[in-house]
Design a protein around this motif. Structure first.
Motif, PDB file in Angstrom:
ATOM      1  N   GLU A   1       0.829  -1.207   0.000  1.00  0.00           N
ATOM      2  CA  GLU A   1       0.000   0.000   0.000  1.00  0.00           C
ATOM      3  C   GLU A   1       0.870   1.267   0.000  1.00  0.00           C
ATOM      4  OE1 GLU A   1      -3.013   2.159   3.124  1.00  0.00           O
ATOM      5  OE2 GLU A   1      -3.140  -0.024   2.962  1.00  0.00           O
ATOM      6  N   THR A   2       1.908   1.273   0.833  1.00  0.00           N
ATOM      7  CA  THR A   2       2.818   2.424   0.899  1.00  0.00           C
ATOM      8  C   THR A   2       3.575   2.586  -0.413  1.00  0.00           C
ATOM      9  OG1 THR A   2       3.041   2.148   3.285  1.00  0.00           O
ATOM     10  CG2 THR A   2       4.761   3.428   2.173  1.00  0.00           C
ATOM     11  N   TYR A   3       4.031   1.464  -0.970  1.00  0.00           N
ATOM     12  CA  TYR A   3       4.760   1.492  -2.247  1.00  0.00           C
ATOM     13  C   TYR A   3       3.878   2.056  -3.361  1.00  0.00           C
ATOM     14  CZ  TYR A   3       6.853  -0.158  -6.577  1.00  0.00           C
ATOM     15  OH  TYR A   3       7.355  -0.215  -7.848  1.00  0.00           O
TER      16      TYR A   3
ATOM     17  N   LYS B   1       5.020   6.436  -1.474  1.00  0.00           N
ATOM     18  CA  LYS B   1       5.555   6.970  -0.220  1.00  0.00           C
ATOM     19  C   LYS B   1       6.706   6.137   0.337  1.00  0.00           C
ATOM     20  CE  LYS B   1       1.279   9.257   1.004  1.00  0.00           C
ATOM     21  NZ  LYS B   1       0.293   9.525   2.037  1.00  0.00           N
ATOM     22  N   THR B   2       7.387   5.373  -0.520  1.00  0.00           N
ATOM     23  CA  THR B   2       8.479   4.515  -0.061  1.00  0.00           C
ATOM     24  C   THR B   2       9.586   5.321   0.601  1.00  0.00           C
ATOM     25  OG1 THR B   2       8.022   2.800  -1.699  1.00  0.00           O
ATOM     26  CG2 THR B   2      10.254   2.873  -0.796  1.00  0.00           C
ATOM     27  N   ASP B   3      10.069   6.380  -0.049  1.00  0.00           N
ATOM     28  CA  ASP B   3      11.170   7.165   0.512  1.00  0.00           C
ATOM     29  C   ASP B   3      10.791   7.763   1.859  1.00  0.00           C
ATOM     30  OD1 ASP B   3      12.663   6.529  -1.708  1.00  0.00           O
ATOM     31  OD2 ASP B   3      12.699   8.558  -2.542  1.00  0.00           O
ATOM     32  N   GLU B   4       9.594   8.303   1.947  1.00  0.00           N
ATOM     33  CA  GLU B   4       9.134   8.892   3.208  1.00  0.00           C
ATOM     34  C   GLU B   4       9.124   7.837   4.317  1.00  0.00           C
ATOM     35  OE1 GLU B   4       4.959  10.700   4.960  1.00  0.00           O
ATOM     36  OE2 GLU B   4       5.332  10.828   2.805  1.00  0.00           O
ATOM     37  N   TRP B   5       8.564   6.665   4.012  1.00  0.00           N
ATOM     38  CA  TRP B   5       8.431   5.590   5.001  1.00  0.00           C
ATOM     39  C   TRP B   5       9.800   5.059   5.426  1.00  0.00           C
ATOM     40  CZ3 TRP B   5       4.434   3.771   7.768  1.00  0.00           C
ATOM     41  CH2 TRP B   5       4.592   2.550   8.418  1.00  0.00           C
ATOM     42  N   VAL B   6      10.622   4.712   4.453  1.00  0.00           N
ATOM     43  CA  VAL B   6      11.938   4.136   4.740  1.00  0.00           C
ATOM     44  C   VAL B   6      12.849   5.179   5.395  1.00  0.00           C
ATOM     45  CG1 VAL B   6      14.024   3.164   3.673  1.00  0.00           C
ATOM     46  CG2 VAL B   6      11.770   2.338   2.982  1.00  0.00           C
ATOM     47  N   GLY B   7      12.767   6.425   4.958  1.00  0.00           N
ATOM     48  CA  GLY B   7      13.559   7.487   5.570  1.00  0.00           C
ATOM     49  C   GLY B   7      13.249   7.643   7.052  1.00  0.00           C
TER      50      GLY B   7
END
Length: 185
Positions: free
Chosen positions: A22-24, A28-34
């Motif tokens: 869902e995030t991918y 929003k991957t960079d935001e989440w992983v960051g």
């Protein structure tokens, strides 16, 4: 807190980060992983980072047969390196090993390992399927200026993984059945 506790006790922490499907899909991957990187490594010193390995494992690719393309994996691992650079400086960012995990198999490991910011692979369930690996077959890939090979050798009922530095001929071995096949190059 867990990473700090491991480092404090002179253990190497393998800190896994990754996003849901869902995030991918929401971009929003960079935001989440960051956020995972910043919060998980908060309070660590540059010296502490000598005992930290980071693994990018998109949740949507673990055990599903879906794999991030080499380009997707490289982009996220490069982003992780940029966050490390902001937090700890360029020297630390370049030194920290960043792995990719998520349905890594003999058929895709070469392309994944050929990416500049992917330093190794976490291989889960695929490592337990010995029939997928040909006895004595060397799977080669390059990392920077070095060429490596992975060789699977059956001895009695055990499979060993032999990592070979092609230039020097040096090899290391570890049990394929007990290590979750973590290759850190």
């Amino acid at each position: 807190a867990k990473v700090k506790a491991l480092v404090k006790n002179q253990m190497t922490a393998v800190y896994c980060v990754g996003e849901s499907l869902e995030t991918y899909e929401a971009g929003k991957t960079d935001e989440w992983v960051g956020t995972q990187i910043r919060e998980g490594l908060e309070g660590l010193s540059k010296e502490d980072m000598d005992n930290v390995v980071i693994a990018y494992e998109p949740i949507w690719a673990i055990g599903t047969g879906k794999t991030a393309t080499p380009e997707i994996a490289e982009n996220v691992c490069g982003f992780i390196r940029d966050v490390l650079k902001d937090m700890f400086g360029k020297g630390v960012a370049n030194k920290v090993k960043i792995l990719y995990g998520g349905s890594v198999k003999p058929g895709n490991v070469h392309e994944l390992m050929g990416q500049a910011d992917i330093d190794g692979a976490l291989v889960g369930g695929a490592s337990l399927k010995a029939e997928d690996y040909k006895d004595g077959q060397v799977y080669t890939f390059s990392l920077g200026d070095a060429e490596y090979g992975l060789c699977y050798v059956k001895i009695l009922d055990w499979y060993l993984v032999r990592r070979i530095d092609i230039a020097s001929g040096m090899a290391t071995e570890s049990s394929l059945l007990v290590m979750l096949a973590m290759f850190i190059i």
